[in-house]
Design an enzyme around this catalytic site. Structure first.
Site, mmCIF file in Angstrom:
data_model
loop_
_atom_site.group_PDB
_atom_site.id
_atom_site.type_symbol
_atom_site.label_atom_id
_atom_site.label_comp_id
_atom_site.label_asym_id
_atom_site.label_seq_id
_atom_site.Cartn_x
_atom_site.Cartn_y
_atom_site.Cartn_z
ATOM 1 N N GLU A 197 48.943 -22.279 75.141
ATOM 2 C CA GLU A 197 49.964 -23.377 74.715
ATOM 3 C C GLU A 197 51.411 -22.788 75.426
ATOM 4 O OE1 GLU A 197 52.186 -25.870 71.201
ATOM 5 O OE2 GLU A 197 51.338 -24.007 70.455
ATOM 6 N N ASN B 231 45.428 -31.797 66.414
ATOM 7 C CA ASN B 231 45.914 -30.369 66.291
ATOM 8 C C ASN B 231 46.935 -30.244 64.894
ATOM 9 O OD1 ASN B 231 46.866 -27.403 67.086
ATOM 10 N ND2 ASN B 231 48.896 -28.672 66.784
ATOM 11 N N GLU B 232 46.295 -29.570 64.013
ATOM 12 C CA GLU B 232 46.978 -29.416 62.800
ATOM 13 C C GLU B 232 47.431 -30.734 62.373
ATOM 14 O OE1 GLU B 232 50.215 -26.586 63.043
ATOM 15 O OE2 GLU B 232 48.801 -24.838 63.019
ATOM 16 N N CYS C 286 51.045 -27.462 69.184
ATOM 17 C CA CYS C 286 51.903 -28.448 68.618
ATOM 18 C C CYS C 286 52.232 -29.472 70.023
ATOM 19 C CB CYS C 286 53.188 -28.206 68.045
ATOM 20 S SG CYS C 286 52.909 -27.192 66.505
#
Length: 674
Positions: free
Chosen positions: A42, A398-399, A266
């Site tokens: 990331e 994602n999450e 994120c």
């Protein structure tokens, strides 16, 4: 085959008898997937721009909201007449992805220059060639552009006068083509049509400098436009993935990863949906890759705000796919699912407006796997890779969690599985074990998804106590991907967290449980991957670096020791019929490499007590021991990059027993010929 007895003699009072560790070579508990141990990438902590992406110029296209961020001008921004010399032109109507450029007007010979600070300073090495290039468009001839690299004291350590297009009164060539010998990529046909050309040369510094600057000095009079200023070292990674910092990529390759998950994290979600990651905007010529704000610029768990943190997409999906090919690992892209970060704005795309998002997923599969005759397969071929990448794994969100995620996941699943049934979809469970995981786990199992993604950022004690977490998981349900995990020395989000030896040992102990349950846990990745020692928002991280060098953490070596000793089959290793998960402060697992015909035993001793183990029932032969050890609070650093590092020694087994010291605070890997 005979059973092997691993006998661990403990340094305890004499009335305690030695206990036998039993490895059963006749029983295979699970097959180990080639993807078992991998990487998570990331753009956080300067992971891409200012990190793995080797470009040394910050805000090279003046597209930051503050167009002069990273630049100083002479005349200065405060002086009278400065705006008559330097003007930012916003041309978004022509190229919305690269809207701004700089116009320089010098009506009289004077000291006119631009100075770029780079990412915490421009660092160059003595004797190494650096490619310098920029796009120019000439209006009034007469200006010469002199490029200089200066050190922290302002002394010039390398310079070159750029000519090329400035000597061509017609601007772009009549045929519209431009040089391809450039670190900034080709000029698009649209750019060439509007008169843009490339100026380029090389500079070889006469001295090494760490905190230098790049200077563009304009000599004479005239008027021109400039854009895409680049300074790129020539010692970059030599694989198909271009313009990547070699020492950082080499550390990734040295792990021997089974997969790489990208681009996050994120940043996939974005602060809101306008700043979400959109893969189609990250491929092709650089002037077609639209810069956006980085999710982490406002800080993060540590609160370290970085207002100059943007994503230039110099590293985009094509580069990530090529890097996976270079490292011979599976690509695992993650796509936005119609939700922004649920910690932030929490924006949700209406379910009846999800077509664009779902189509992006279908197009990505075609881009990665389609023949060159298909639309997106042709695009991949035009970018230099006619062969498919054979992508097998694709993450949706994602999450993300909750009913809103499930509703959108169903749309992706229906569309993808109907056209590409072999693609394995990775599904999100949120960011914390409770209560999100419990709810999402039950829902996803009812949906019969392929793979469930679980994330764990916990303390050493949690990892040690949960090494048996997957021992009793349902073997008939979805597979598990540990998409992010790391041991935090204090607590999650604390800026004082360190990559200590104790944290690495706790991770190694937990990983014995992942390995033991490889029939359920088929992939795992530490996160985050990179961090600049001065510019970071999150700690701990696997690899730390500054502008000149990098170092691996104890956690890195744990990951490497597992990946390089992966084996092919899990075999039982027990104490009194139970898995070894903390009895007498030892955690252990065993695998067999059927290709090399070796038994591989992993033993973790996080305690301060030395132990002696004996592996008995052998027939003699060669063995090797790789040991990572250190004091619990020891960490590696730029100054002492190898304070903690594994050491491998060869051992020749004579007779039927091999005795090995199990040092305090150590992780030991034993390989035995069988």
């Amino acid at each position: 085959m005979k059973r092997l007895l691993l006998i661990l003699s403990l340094a305890l009072p004499l009335f305690v008898t030695a206990q036998n560790y039993i490895v059963d070579l006749n029983t295979v508990k699970a097959k180990i997937q080639p993807t078992m141990w991998g990487l998570f990438f990331e753009d956080i902590n300067r992971g891409a721009d200012g990190g793995m992406y080797a470009e040394l110029v910050k805000n090279r296209s003046f597209d930051f909201p503050d167009a002069f961020m990273g630049w100083k001008t002479v005349p200065s921004r405060q002086s009278y007449g400065r705006n008559e010399v330097f003007q930012i032109i916003n041309n978004a109507a022509v190229n919305p992805n690269n809207p701004k450029y700089l116009q320089v007007t010098a009506e009289r010979p004077e000291n006119v220059l631009l100075q770029n600070e780079g990412f915490g300073g421009v660092t160059v090495k003595k004797g190494l060639e650096y490619k310098v290039s920029l796009l120019v468009r000439l209006h009034v001839e007469g200006l010469k552009v002199k490029v200089e690299i200066v050190n922290s004291k302002g002394s010039v350590v390398g310079s070159e006068i750029l000519r090329g297009a400035l000597d061509d009164k017609n601007g772009a060539r009549d045929d519209g083509r431009v040089s391809e010998r450039t670190s900034i990529g080709r000029v698009s046909s649209e750019g060439a049509r509007h008169g843009w050309k490339i100026l380029e040369s090389t500079i070889t510094p006469s001295d090494t400098t760490v905190n230098g600057k790049l200077v563009l000095r304009f000599e004479g009079t005239g008027k021109l436009d400039i854009d895409r200023i680049s300074l790129m070292p020539t010692d970059t990674w030599k694989g198909a993935a271009k313009n990547m910092r070699a020492d950082l990529v080499q550390k990734l390759a040295d792990i021997k990863p089974g997969f790489m998950r990208f681009p996050g994290g994120c940043i996939v979600e974005g602060d809101d949906l306008t700043t979400r990651y959109q893969w189609k905007k990250t491929i092709g010529p650089l002037e077609e890759r639209k810069l956006i704000s980085n999710q982490w610029k406002d800080g993060g768990a540590s609160g370290r705000a970085m207002p100059d943190y943007y994503q230039s997409y110099g590293l985009g999906f094509m580069e990530y796919f090529q890097l996976c090919a270079d490292m011979k690992c599976e690509p695992m892209p993650i796509l936005n699912c119609g939700l922004s970060c649920q910690f932030g704005a929490g924006e949700v795309v209406a379910a009846d407006q999800m077509d664009e998002y779902v189509q992006d997923a279908l197009d990505l599969i075609e881009f990665a796997n389609g023949p060159a005759a298909t639309g997106w397969g042709k695009k991949r071929a035009e970018l230099g890779h006619p062969e498919p990448f054979n992508m097998k794994l694709l993450g949706i969100g994602n999450e993300n969690w909750g009913p809103q995620y499930v509703e959108r996941l169903e749309l992706f699943t229906k569309a993808i599985k109907s056209r590409y049934p072999s693609i394995q979809l990775i599904t999100s469970t949120g960011y914390t074990p409770n209560p999100q995981f419990k709810y999402m786990d039950s829902v996803l199992r009812k949906m019969k998804v392929d793979i469930i993604d679980e994330h764990y950022y916990q303390t050493p004690n949690w990892f040690l106590m949960n090494a048996g977490k997957y021992d009793n998981y349902d073997r008939k349900g979805p597979k598990i991907f540990i998409g992010e995990y790391a041991c935090h020395s204090i607590r999650i989000g604390n800026s004082g967290n360190k990559n200590t030896m104790l944290c690495a040992l706790a991770e190694a102990a937990w990983m014995t449980g992942l390995e033991r349950n490889a029939d359920i846990v088929t992939m795992a990745a530490y996160a985050p991957l990179f961090a600049h020692v001065k510019d970071w928002q999150w700690t701990p991280n696997l690899i730390w670096f500054d502008n000149k060098s990098s170092y691996a953490t104890p956690s890195y070596y744990v990951q490497q020791m597992y990946a390089m000793n992966k084996g092919t089959d899990v075999v039982p290793m027990t104490l009194n019929g139970e898995s070894i998960a903390g009895q007498d402060s030892v955690w252990a697992s065993a695998v067999v490499d059927k290709v090399k015909r070796e038994l591989i035993v992993k033993l973790v001793n996080p305690s301060g007590t030395a132990k002696v183990k004996s592996i008995a029932g052998l027939k003699g032969g060669k063995a090797s021991l790789t040991v990572l050890k250190g004091k619990p609070d020891e960490v590696n650093s730029i100054e002492m990059p190898e304070l903690v590092k594994p050491v491998t020694a060869a051992v020749t087994l004579k007779g039927k027993e091999l005795k090995v010291d199990l040092a305090p605070h150590s992780f030991t890997v034993v390989r035995l010929k069988i």
